[in-house]
Design a protein around this motif. Structure first.
Motif, PDB file in Angstrom:
ATOM      1  N   ASP A 166     101.384 -26.529  24.833  1.00  0.00           N
ATOM      2  CA  ASP A 166     101.521 -26.451  26.140  1.00  0.00           C
ATOM      3  C   ASP A 166     102.641 -26.997  26.890  1.00  0.00           C
ATOM      4  O   ASP A 166     102.431 -27.470  28.086  1.00  0.00           O
ATOM      5  CB  ASP A 166     100.023 -26.609  26.843  1.00  0.00           C
ATOM      6  N   ALA A 167     103.661 -27.074  26.230  1.00  0.00           N
ATOM      7  CA  ALA A 167     104.913 -27.559  26.975  1.00  0.00           C
ATOM      8  C   ALA A 167     105.651 -26.699  27.983  1.00  0.00           C
ATOM      9  O   ALA A 167     105.729 -25.394  27.943  1.00  0.00           O
ATOM     10  CB  ALA A 167     105.807 -27.743  25.592  1.00  0.00           C
ATOM     11  N   LYS A 168     105.902 -27.591  29.196  1.00  0.00           N
ATOM     12  CA  LYS A 168     106.647 -26.734  30.257  1.00  0.00           C
ATOM     13  C   LYS A 168     107.294 -27.589  31.209  1.00  0.00           C
ATOM     14  O   LYS A 168     106.979 -28.828  30.973  1.00  0.00           O
ATOM     15  CB  LYS A 168     105.463 -26.110  31.163  1.00  0.00           C
ATOM     16  N   VAL A 169     108.276 -27.207  31.872  1.00  0.00           N
ATOM     17  CA  VAL A 169     108.934 -27.992  32.913  1.00  0.00           C
ATOM     18  C   VAL A 169     109.126 -27.216  34.125  1.00  0.00           C
ATOM     19  O   VAL A 169     109.147 -26.129  34.361  1.00  0.00           O
ATOM     20  CB  VAL A 169     110.205 -28.135  32.614  1.00  0.00           C
ATOM     21  N   GLU A 170     108.572 -28.072  35.120  1.00  0.00           N
ATOM     22  CA  GLU A 170     108.433 -27.561  36.651  1.00  0.00           C
ATOM     23  C   GLU A 170     109.308 -28.341  37.693  1.00  0.00           C
ATOM     24  O   GLU A 170     109.337 -29.411  37.563  1.00  0.00           O
ATOM     25  CB  GLU A 170     106.984 -27.572  37.143  1.00  0.00           C
ATOM     26  N   LYS A 210     109.508 -32.228  36.389  1.00  0.00           N
ATOM     27  CA  LYS A 210     108.466 -32.758  35.487  1.00  0.00           C
ATOM     28  C   LYS A 210     108.142 -32.153  34.127  1.00  0.00           C
ATOM     29  O   LYS A 210     108.204 -30.803  34.400  1.00  0.00           O
ATOM     30  CB  LYS A 210     107.256 -32.836  36.304  1.00  0.00           C
ATOM     31  N   ALA A 211     108.411 -32.723  33.187  1.00  0.00           N
ATOM     32  CA  ALA A 211     108.091 -32.078  31.808  1.00  0.00           C
ATOM     33  C   ALA A 211     106.648 -32.601  31.233  1.00  0.00           C
ATOM     34  O   ALA A 211     106.354 -33.785  31.291  1.00  0.00           O
ATOM     35  CB  ALA A 211     109.020 -32.484  30.681  1.00  0.00           C
ATOM     36  N   THR A 212     105.938 -31.799  30.715  1.00  0.00           N
ATOM     37  CA  THR A 212     104.609 -32.017  30.362  1.00  0.00           C
ATOM     38  C   THR A 212     104.208 -31.427  29.020  1.00  0.00           C
ATOM     39  O   THR A 212     104.652 -30.042  28.627  1.00  0.00           O
ATOM     40  CB  THR A 212     103.364 -31.515  31.344  1.00  0.00           C
ATOM     41  N   ALA A 213     103.341 -31.893  28.058  1.00  0.00           N
ATOM     42  CA  ALA A 213     102.893 -31.346  26.894  1.00  0.00           C
ATOM     43  C   ALA A 213     101.739 -32.085  26.438  1.00  0.00           C
ATOM     44  O   ALA A 213     101.779 -33.215  26.693  1.00  0.00           O
ATOM     45  CB  ALA A 213     104.189 -31.508  25.932  1.00  0.00           C
ATOM     46  N   LYS A 248     107.114 -36.623  31.394  1.00  0.00           N
ATOM     47  CA  LYS A 248     108.373 -37.336  31.573  1.00  0.00           C
ATOM     48  C   LYS A 248     108.945 -36.598  32.945  1.00  0.00           C
ATOM     49  O   LYS A 248     108.634 -35.185  33.095  1.00  0.00           O
ATOM     50  CB  LYS A 248     109.425 -36.941  30.493  1.00  0.00           C
ATOM     51  N   THR A 249     109.445 -37.387  33.667  1.00  0.00           N
ATOM     52  CA  THR A 249     110.245 -37.050  34.883  1.00  0.00           C
ATOM     53  C   THR A 249     111.507 -37.483  34.775  1.00  0.00           C
ATOM     54  O   THR A 249     112.155 -38.425  34.280  1.00  0.00           O
ATOM     55  CB  THR A 249     109.395 -37.642  36.201  1.00  0.00           C
TER      56      THR A 249
END
Length: 677
Positions: free
Chosen positions: A566-570, A639-642, A653-654
């Motif tokens: 579920d990795a993504k960057v927004e 913001k990157a989340t996984a 991570k931001t």
């Protein structure tokens, strides 16, 4: 004047020979051959030729060979010779014979054709030609209504009589209705009757599947029938598999993984509806065990406590489910210790009708059960449970002790054991000044005077902290366990003298395992020139009021230790920044939501083999009059989340905000200070 020949002389016809002339003559006799030889011999003498040179006499052996060859040629097959003077002529058949044979041939062909036509009309082109199939959704939610559509078609040229369809439903399929209705109470048999040649029909069955996520339901349908004028029964079978893709509920559990025998424990069951959900009520069953006492929990006060009915101790009925999270507290205790580890099972069941239930979830919780006089609890970063930690992060530890025995305890020594190769012991902070050696910190009455005598029900806490190493100080290629295993234990002088084994399970606390999260990193750059000093932006630089400047945004993700899901960057772009497309990525997709001015890089699964992932896109900005003499924000921070597949932790991570100063572009900064002109 020609010389007159005698009767015995051989007559030679001077005309050209032919097959007709040959057949008029008989085979020469021996006498004639002898006379022929004499004539030839006389002719040689007249011409003065030597006799020995032209001797044509054939020896007896050669005569026999010649005679045998001639006999073979003229043998009639019955021991006699063929009379070559006579030819037998066979008369050709006339037109009547030919007409007769034509009529016979056409009759045979017509017979075959009529036979085939008879079979085609009375037996059909294929008595097995029943097209029979099942159609339905292959994935459904638990409790979601859907239709099984059973279709049949008679593809032959004869009627199919006594047709019947019988269906074996999945064990977790709940029948609701059908068209047409079934003729029996079990709702699984349909008498179709006659299916006329070339005709088709359909059967629709309504229902739903109940069960856990991933549960597979297989439907099997059988059609039987008798082709017209045939007594045998024929059968066709069709099957279809449907899988439950989700239960439609969010269910989570909060609990501690260790317990002291006789101590009260709580499990908080948190649940809410998902956007698409078809389960409106359920019950929870605490599987009974002889050393576990289940309590009501009515005395627990919570703002979002779920409304429930206790059917009997250990069974709760939930009739209220909402989009907001509700909590059902389950309270219990181990009356005694059966083993160091004990499993608790919670079953979630959906009611179908009055007395039928289908399980849609089973949760197993493993507890560490302890029984000793001094109760020890080890807490890291506020939790007694396992959780993920990051490189460079501080582990804030607490050892809580309490005398649960019937008498006071003297000369107590408490130890905290942290097993890991990644702790930076130089960062240890301990106000009690415990002795650190070999991954162990020890406190006695010399460091903590209260440990000299601990009275009944007296308790205390020892706090300390230590940091994990920074990732740049670690060789990630080393095949070690990236985790910290921690627990506390105690010894007592009187018990040591009685032979109590130090470090046994009876004098330990709970164990906490902190797996180290993967080292996800994100780098963001906004540039006018790329690394090769090639322009990737356009427009004025420095930025000018009323003029558009386009820039390139670069995102780079790196990851080493574990696979990520579920990795993504927004990033939500500021109102004055415009999406300028021209996106590219080597993993996943980059999407833009114009209604939210939101850019999303959806990556999904990121295996360890993909060390680096890159994406890029363009943005543009047109400064207004109010922006003059100001530095504008271009990117407010992405913001990157996984989700770490090994630790289960959600990584986040931001990046820092980016401005018109173009902090990452050295070339652009030569003539750009970020202030709008």
């Amino acid at each position: 004047m020609p010389q007159k020949q005698s009767e015995n002389e051989i007559k030679i016809k001077e005309e050209d020979s032919s097959l007709a002339e040959f057949t008029k003559r008989t085979v020469p006799s021996n006498y004639e051959l002898q006379k022929f030889d004499e004539v030839v011999e006389e002719e040689f003498k007249k011409n003065g030729e030597p006799e020995e040179k032209f001797d044509i006499n054939v020896d007896s052996e050669q005569d026999e060979k010649i005679e045998a060859s001639l006999n073979e040629i003229y043998d009639d097959g019955n021991g006699g010779k063929v009379d070559v003077k006579r030819l037998d002529k066979v008369k050709r058949r006339g037109i009547i014979y030919k007409f007769f044979m034509l009529v016979v041939g056409l009759g045979i062909i017509g017979g075959f054709g009529y036979g085939a036509y008879y079979l085609y009309q009375h037996l059909g082109s294929d008595v097995t030609a029943l097209d029979f199939k099942i159609e339905a959704e292959t994935e459904v939610m638990s409790g979601e209504e859907f239709f099984y559509t059973i279709s049949y078609k008679n593809g032959s040229n004869v009627n199919f009589n006594n047709a019947k369809i019988e269906v074996n439903f999945p064990e977790n399929f709940i029948f609701l209705d059908s068209a047409p209705l079934s003729q029996i109470e079990k709702n699984n048999v349909w008498e179709v009757g006659t299916i006329a040649a070339g005709h088709s029909g359909q059967l629709k069955i309504k229902g739903f599947l109940a069960g856990p996520k991933g549960k597979v339901g297989i439907i099997i349908a059988n059609a039987t029938y008798n082709p017209e004028n045939i007594s045998s029964e024929f059968r066709k079978e069709a099957t279809l598999t449907t899988t439950i893709k989700n239960i439609g509920l969010n269910i989570n559990f909060d609990y501690t993984e260790s317990s002291l025998a006789g101590e009260v424990n709580d499990i908080d069951v948190r649940f809410s509806k998902q956007e698409k959900s078809f389960i409106n009520s359920f019950r929870i069953i605490f599987e009974p065990q002889d050393n576990i006492q289940v309590m009501s929990g009515d005395e627990i006060k919570l703002n979002n406590k779920a409304s429930s009915t206790i059917i009997r101790p250990g069974i709760w009925q939930i009739d209220q489910i909402s989009d907001e999270e509700l909590v059902l507290p389950i309270r219990f205790k181990f009356t005694n210790k059966k083993s160091p580890s004990q499993e608790i099972i919670l079953r979630f069941e959906q009611a179908i009708g009055e007395d039928k239930f289908y399980q849609f979830l089973e949760q197993k919780i493993n507890y560490e059960v302890m029984k000793n006089d001094l109760n020890l609890i080890f807490i890291i970063n506020g939790s007694r449970n396992d959780q993920g930690v990051n490189f460079g992060e501080a582990l804030n530890c607490s050892v809580v002790y309490k005398n649960k025995g019937e008498t006071e305890m003297t000369d107590v020594v408490i130890m905290a054991v942290l097993e890991s190769d990644f702790l930076n012991w130089s960062t240890l902070r301990d106000d009690k000044k415990g002795r650190e050696k070999g991954n162990t910190i020890t406190w006695s009455k010399e460091e903590i005077p209260e440990l000299a005598v601990i009275k009944q029900n007296q308790e205390g806490t020892i706090d300390f902290s230590v940091r994990l190493m920074d990732i740049d100080k670690i060789n990630l290629n080393n095949s070690k366990d990236f985790q910290v295993k921690s627990y506390a234990q105690f010894t007592i002088g009187s018990k040591d003298s009685a032979g109590k084994k130090t470090g046994s399970e009876e004098n330990r606390s709970n164990t906490v395992i902190n797996k180290i999260n993967s080292d996800l990193k994100i780098d963001e750059q906004v540039r006018y020139f790329n690394d090769d000093n090639i322009s990737v932006g356009n427009g004025p630089l420095p930025f000018q009021v009323g003029q558009k400047t386009s820039l390139k945004v670069y995102w780079t993700l790196t990851n080493n230790l574990h696979e990520l899901n579920d990795a993504k960057v927004e990033v939500k772009l500021p109102e004055h920044v415009t999406w300028d497309n021209k996106n590219r990525t080597n993993v996943g997709t980059v999407n833009y939501d114009s209604s939210l001015n939101l850019v999303t890089w959806n990556i999904g699964r990121l295996p360890v083999s993909v060390f680096r992932a890159d994406a890029e896109f363009n943005i543009s900005v047109t400064p207004g009059d109010n922006d003059q003499n100001k530095i504008m924000i271009l990117m407010p921070g992405s913001k990157a989340t996984a989700v770490d597949s090994a630790t289960g932790a959600t990584l986040e991570k931001t990046t820092a905000a980016k401005t018109t100063k173009l902090e990452d572009d050295d070339i652009a900064q030569r003539n750009n200070d970020g202030i709008v002109r």
